[in-house]
Structure formats: C-alpha cells, structure tokens
Design an enzyme around this catalytic site. Structure first.
Site, PDB file in Angstrom:
ATOM      1  N   ASP A 241     -23.249 -32.867 -10.614  1.00 43.25           N
ATOM      2  CA  ASP A 241     -22.831 -33.474  -9.347  1.00 43.25           C
ATOM      3  C   ASP A 241     -23.074 -34.980  -9.267  1.00 43.25           C
ATOM      4  O   ASP A 241     -24.150 -35.469  -9.625  1.00 43.25           O
ATOM      5  CB  ASP A 241     -23.589 -32.853  -8.174  1.00 43.25           C
ATOM      6  CG  ASP A 241     -23.460 -31.354  -8.093  1.00 43.25           C
ATOM      7  OD1 ASP A 241     -22.808 -30.757  -8.965  1.00 43.25           O
ATOM      8  OD2 ASP A 241     -24.020 -30.770  -7.151  1.00 43.25           O
TER       9      ASP A 241
ATOM     10  N   ARG B  49     -29.641 -26.979   0.614  1.00 36.45           N
ATOM     11  CA  ARG B  49     -29.699 -28.146  -0.270  1.00 36.45           C
ATOM     12  C   ARG B  49     -28.576 -29.144  -0.013  1.00 36.45           C
ATOM     13  O   ARG B  49     -27.698 -28.935   0.799  1.00 36.45           O
ATOM     14  CB  ARG B  49     -29.649 -27.683  -1.728  1.00 36.45           C
ATOM     15  CG  ARG B  49     -28.464 -26.809  -2.116  1.00 36.45           C
ATOM     16  CD  ARG B  49     -28.585 -26.412  -3.586  1.00 36.45           C
ATOM     17  NE  ARG B  49     -27.578 -25.440  -4.000  1.00 36.45           N
ATOM     18  CZ  ARG B  49     -27.759 -24.128  -4.001  1.00 36.45           C
ATOM     19  NH1 ARG B  49     -28.916 -23.605  -3.618  1.00 36.45           N
ATOM     20  NH2 ARG B  49     -26.798 -23.312  -4.388  1.00 36.45           N
TER      21      ARG B  49
END
Length: 482
Positions: A41, A159
């Site tokens: 990511d 998260r």
C-alpha cells in the site's frame, strides 16, 4: 530491538541483495518500486515544504507479506523520486508485528504520520493500535505511540487511518470490521491530533441500502471534490457480478454527502476505480495547486505473487503512476499527471491512419518502455483492437465492451478484464518493462496491470473489423532510476 537496529537490518538487506535485484530485466523504469523485498500500500501521500512525499508498506526481508516497514520517497515534480531514509520500523510494543498503512498531514510546519501498529501474541491473536509519529524535517520521525485503541463493537481488524482537516477540527476515517464481521468505515475527531473521539460509523456493509458488502473495508479516504463528498475504500469479500469485482479484492468509491455533526453518509452505489488486474489501496492528497492526486498499489493481495518472475530476483510489486482526479458528468475520472510529459523523448506521430478489415503496424511504434496516444477521428467498425507485446486491448462496439487481455503469470493461457463502454474516443497507455496502464476516453475507464512479456522491443499492432481512422503519437520514456 530498537528502531535504529531494525532500520540498520533493513539497510543491510538492501546492500546484500542489491546486485541480484538490479540484475532483473523486469525492474521498472519510471515507477516507484522497493529496493528489495515486497512493496504494497501507498501511505502518507502529502505535499510538505515544497515537495511531494510518498511512503509505502514494505517488507525488506522477503517477497511475501511479513513485518512491514514504511519506505519513503520524495519528489519535486511527481516524476523523479529520490530515496529518503526509512521512516518507520516495527520495533515498539505497539507495532512490533508491522507498521501498517496510514496517512500524513502537515501542522505547524511539522509532518504528522498516523499509522496502524499491528501486534500478535504467541497464538497469533491480533491487536491493533492507531499510532502517531512526528517529524520536524520530513525525514526523521519520533514515535509518540498509540492515540486510538479498538472501540467496543469492533474486531482487531481496525486499521488504515486517514486524517484531514475540516470545519476547524481534525477528522479521521478508519477501515473496520464490526463484531458481525461486516466491513465499515468509522469517524473520529480531534482538536489537537493527540486526543481522538469516536464519532461512530459513516457507512458500511448493511448500511445505506448496501446490503451485504464485504467483511472488511480497508484504506478509506474521504475528500470533497466538485461539491461531492467522495469516499474511496477497498472492501474485501465482494462476490463477482458479471464484469464487476473480478479481482480478489476491490477498490472503488461512493459519492454523496457526509453529515459530520451527526455522523452519517448518504451516498450512491459503489463504483470501481480501475478495471485492471493490479490496483488496490489507493490514497489521495491535495497539492498546493488544489489538484486531487492519487497513488495506488500496483498489485492485489497474495494471488499470483509467488508466480511473478521478479520474486526470484528478490523483489515484488510497485506503485502506479500518480494520477489526477476530476469529477465530470457523474463520474470520477483519472488521468496521469501532466508532469509525466517530462519523460518523453523520440516522438513518432501519424495522422489519419485508416485501417479496414486488416492488421497494421506503424514504423517506429514499437518498444519496451513507451507512452502511446491514439485518437479516433472516424468510426465505422464493429471491433478495434491493438496488441502491445503479449497483451491485447479491444473495443467491441456491438457489445459496448472494452477489454484488456494478458498472459497469465504462470504462462498457462491468458486472462482478461472488461468494462462497459459506449464509444471509443481515445486511448492513452504507458508501457513500462513489466506494467501497462491504460486510460480510456480521458480517464473514463482505467486498466492497470503487471505484465511479464518478452523483454525485447515489440511492435504495436492495430486491427479493425470494419473501418477506423485514427491519429497516433508515441514517445519513448526516460528512465528515472539508475
């Protein structure tokens, strides 16, 4: 293990594997990739002190998902990226099993990064903490520890904090899974970036008329564009529906209006951002000119990772090209940032090329690393396609379908992705050594894919069932890394 020691280990890994990594012919020429190991990511995308900063999830020690660090790159032009010091290492009790995804903001000339600390016990049970680290120079970060723990009603799958400023306060959206194992996005607020207050869920599975819509929502990103509140999110657990949701995990957006005082989000349907094989966890920022910019991971979960040929050279995955987002006629458009024109060299151009029931190649329209633009000026055909290496792009007017087909990573046949398209006006594509990013009709549809074709120069072939007239521009593209 101290932060310094953990970072030293990562640097030693880079040194030990540098020769092997750099020998890979599939190393990309103009995309951000890891110096070694696995990248996933994009994180902390921000404009700070006149430069763009992009961080990324990074496991230096394997081409699989393990303990995650934050790698860091800096650019003055969104094109040339210098490697910055490692920003975060998993070395504290609150992030010992990984510094997971998050975001960055600028406040009082300091750079604040928020991230998820991942913790697992000996039995593999997970804990997660939303953590803060602060930098005075944008290079070295002082960890402040957790600022949010998992609230009641949610699992430890909690998260990816994205922080932004609105109406005189700081706001944060977090991807979550509730105790019913349904994905949600929740909202927090703060006046000082350290004390955060839970405001409740904004939307999620079984909310806002969605019905069942995934067991976990990752990487939320909420912003305002052209009088719309747009929520980008990556839901996990969606079932394929025709041409939709064909990857293991999806990334897309909702459009509507957020009520920040009484947290809720009235929105429309979920629209995928990218129709290709390798696109996930996008993150945006706004730069000093007011542009809304986006990076994404040019990958998608664990599927096919062990089959990618770069793994045997000690690295895997990359980030997409940076893109500009625009809202037009009810749709979020993506286009490569204009600064990428800095890479162009050796232009080849053709006007009014007409093909009729034939296949044609054009002199000089070939290569391994290039940008290609095709503008359709006259159409009287059922099908128009082009072959780029071992990939095929095809528009079928009779079925109103555009498709991209590539060779499978295991070299056992081909696979394809599709979208609905009423007409074909133009194609802009970027071919790197092992990637292909295709922008249709000025960003109306986008296909992002890793491809591992013959590394030698290959010609582009055009083919029509019927008659098509078009203009072509092609540039070789400079390499941005040594």
């Amino acid at each position: 293990m101290t932060q310094l020691h953990a970072i030293e280990k990562a640097y030693q890994r880079i040194i030990d594997k540098q020769e092997m990594v750099q020998s890979d012919p599939y190393r990309l020429h103009f995309h951000i990739m890891p110096p070694v190991g696995l990248l996933n990511d994009p994180n902390g995308f921000v404009f700070y002190q006149g430069k763009y900063h992009i961080f990324y999830q990074w496991n230096p020690f394997a081409t699989t998902h393990g303990q995650k660090y934050w790698g860091h790159r800096i650019s003055s032009d969104l094109v040339h990226w210098e490697e910055a010091p490692i920003a975060l290492a998993p070395d504290e009790w609150f992030d010992k099993d990984g510094c997971y995804s998050g975001s960055a903001i600028v406040h009082d000339e300091k750079l604040y990064i928020f991230y998820t600390g991942n913790v697992k016990d000996k039995e593999g049970n997970r804990e997660s903490y939303q953590c803060l680290a602060v930098s005075d120079d944008g290079l070295h970060f002082d960890k402040k520890g957790p600022v949010i723990e998992v609230p009641k009603g949610y699992t430890a799958h909690f998260r990816d904090p994205k922080v932004f400023f609105k109406d005189d306060k700081w706001l944060m959206v977090i991807g979550a899974q509730n105790l019913q194992e349904q994905g949600e996005v929740v909202l927090y607020s703060s006046s000082d970036l350290e004390n955060w207050f839970y405001r409740g869920p904004l939307t999620g599975s079984h909310r806002n008329k969605l019905g069942e819509f995934g067991y976990m929502w990752e990487c939320p990103d909420l912003f305002h564009l052209e009088n719309k509140d747009i929520l980008i999110v990556s839901p996990q657990g969606l079932e394929a529906k025709g041409y939709k949701f064909n990857n293991i995990y999806q990334s897309g957006y909702f459009t509507g209006q957020v009520d920040y005082e009484n947290p809720s989000y009235q929105h429309g349907s979920f629209e995928e951002l990218d129709r290709g094989f390798d696109f996930y966890a996008p993150q945006t920022t706004m730069d000093e000119t007011g542009r809304r910019l986006l990076f994404a991971w040019m990958g998608n979960a664990e599927i096919g990772e062990t089959q990618q040929p770069t793994a045997k050279y000690g690295w895997i995955h990359a980030l997409t090209l940076p893109r500009t987002l625009k809202w037009k006629e009810g749709k979020l458009l993506q286009m490569p940032v204009k600064e990428l024109e800095l890479l162009r060299k050796n232009q080849v151009a053709y006007d009014n090329i007409t093909i009729m029931n034939q296949q044609k190649q054009l002199n000089g329209v070939a290569g391994n690393v290039f940008e290609l633009q095709i503008t359709v000026t006259d159409w009287n055909a059922e099908i128009f396609s082009l072959t780029v290496g071992e990939s095929t792009l095809c528009f079928d007017k009779t079925s109103s379908t555009f498709s991209v087909e590539r060779k499978c990573f295991n070299k056992q046949g081909t696979e394809s992705r599709h979208c609905r398209l009423d007409k074909l006006e133009n194609i802009q594509l970027f071919k790197d050594t092992s990637s292909l990013e295709v922008f249709i009709n000025n960003g109306e549809e986008v296909f992002t894919s890793r491809i591992f074709d013959d590394i030698n120069e290959q010609a582009v072939s055009f083919q029509a069932n019927g008659q098509v007239t078009f203009d072509v521009q092609k540039w070789d593209l400079k390499k941005i890394f040594n």
